[in-house]
Design an enzyme around this catalytic site. Structure first.
Site: not given
Length: 270
Positions: A2-3, A60, A112, A260
């Site tokens: 999710p963003e 978020k 996760r 990243r």
DNA sequence: AGTCACCTGATT
DNA sequence: AATCAGGTGACT
């Protein structure tokens, strides 16, 4: 993964499914490592008997405001999800389950297990969110303000936009796409980006987020959820290394910034 | 500003 | 077996 658009889809979906007004009957913690307070007993006690008053997104984070001035904060990190269900297909990923007064369950799923769920007094929760910057979809976020912030930072544009204390809620994909649409190189020091490009970037961020929310919400409400449902048209550069740029035909490049992946077109973005 | 740690699962 | 992952916080 999710963003901001996915988090917004989760929030709207919880509202749509009638989470507001329901009471938390009981709480089961399947994994204590990501809750606070960390003791499952204290966590469950803080939730018990409270009614979900309203659901809000801040950057978020998902905020479930409860009766009695408590707030549950859920951060989905990389693989989290939050939904109301009667049954669940893969119980393995359920980390927290709240039993609700209408018999359904509110499930925090997270294969996760990087996500976090905190409960505290509402005021204390607001304090923990103080560091967050401006909401990119709020009226407060203007091109002028973005330019003013940019003047004060030598951070590479990508890292500037990922910094949650500046603009809150932008993620790796959305930043890549906004930089491409704004014609800004991810490596340019933010204070060297021309005012016209800052304005283009500002417009791109808002336009992209709005359209991503629409498309992600629609996918999220259909079977299978949002995973892998980000429409291709939203991804002009992200994950496209080696493919031709849809604007100029040059090969999309991939570099690493702060550990990243960054994808960009060095011809269109400079 | 960079690197690691937190975790697991999918892909190469 | 190794590398990758859409996030963040705590270290240098």
């Amino acid at each position: 993964m999710p963003e901001l658009p996915e988090v917004e889809a989760v929030v709207r979906s919880l509202r749509e499914d009638g989470a507001g007004g329901l009471k938390i009957v009981s709480t089961t913690v399947h994994r204590a490592s990501s809750i606070r307070p960390q003791s499952p007993r204290e966590f469950a006690k803080a939730c018990a008997g409270r009614i979900i008053i309203e659901i809000e997104r801040r950057a978020k984070n998902i905020l479930l405001h409860l009766s009695g001035d408590k707030t549950i904060r859920v951060h989905l990190r990389m693989t989290g999800d939050l939904m109301i269900r009667n049954t669940s297909s893969d119980e393995k990923a359920v980390r927290i389950a709240w039993k609700l007064s209408d018999g359904r369950r509110l499930l925090f799923m997270d294969p996760r297990a990087l996500g976090t769920v905190h409960v505290s007094d509402r005021a204390a929760m607001q304090d923990t969110l103080q560091h967050l910057g401006v909401e990119p979809l709020s009226q407060a976020f203007t091109a002028k303000q973005l330019f003013a912030m940019a003047q004060k930072s030598q951070l590479p544009a990508k890292l500037f936009l990922m910094d949650q204390t500046k603009v809150a809620g932008l993620g790796n994909i959305d930043v890549a796409e906004a930089l491409f649409r704004g014609g800004v190189s991810p490596t340019s020091p933010m204070n060297t980006v021309k005012p016209e490009k800052i304005a283009a970037l500002h417009g791109a961020i808002r336009k992209m987020l709005r359209s991503a929310i629409q498309s992600v919400y629609k996918a999220y409400r259909s079977p299978g959820g949002y995973r892998n449902h980000r429409d291709d048209f939203l991804r002009l550069v992200y994950g496209q290394a080696g493919k031709p740029c849809q604007v100029c035909g040059a090969a999309i490049e991939r570099i690493r910034q702060a550990g990243r992946s960054t994808y960009f077109c060095s011809h269109c973005q400079c």
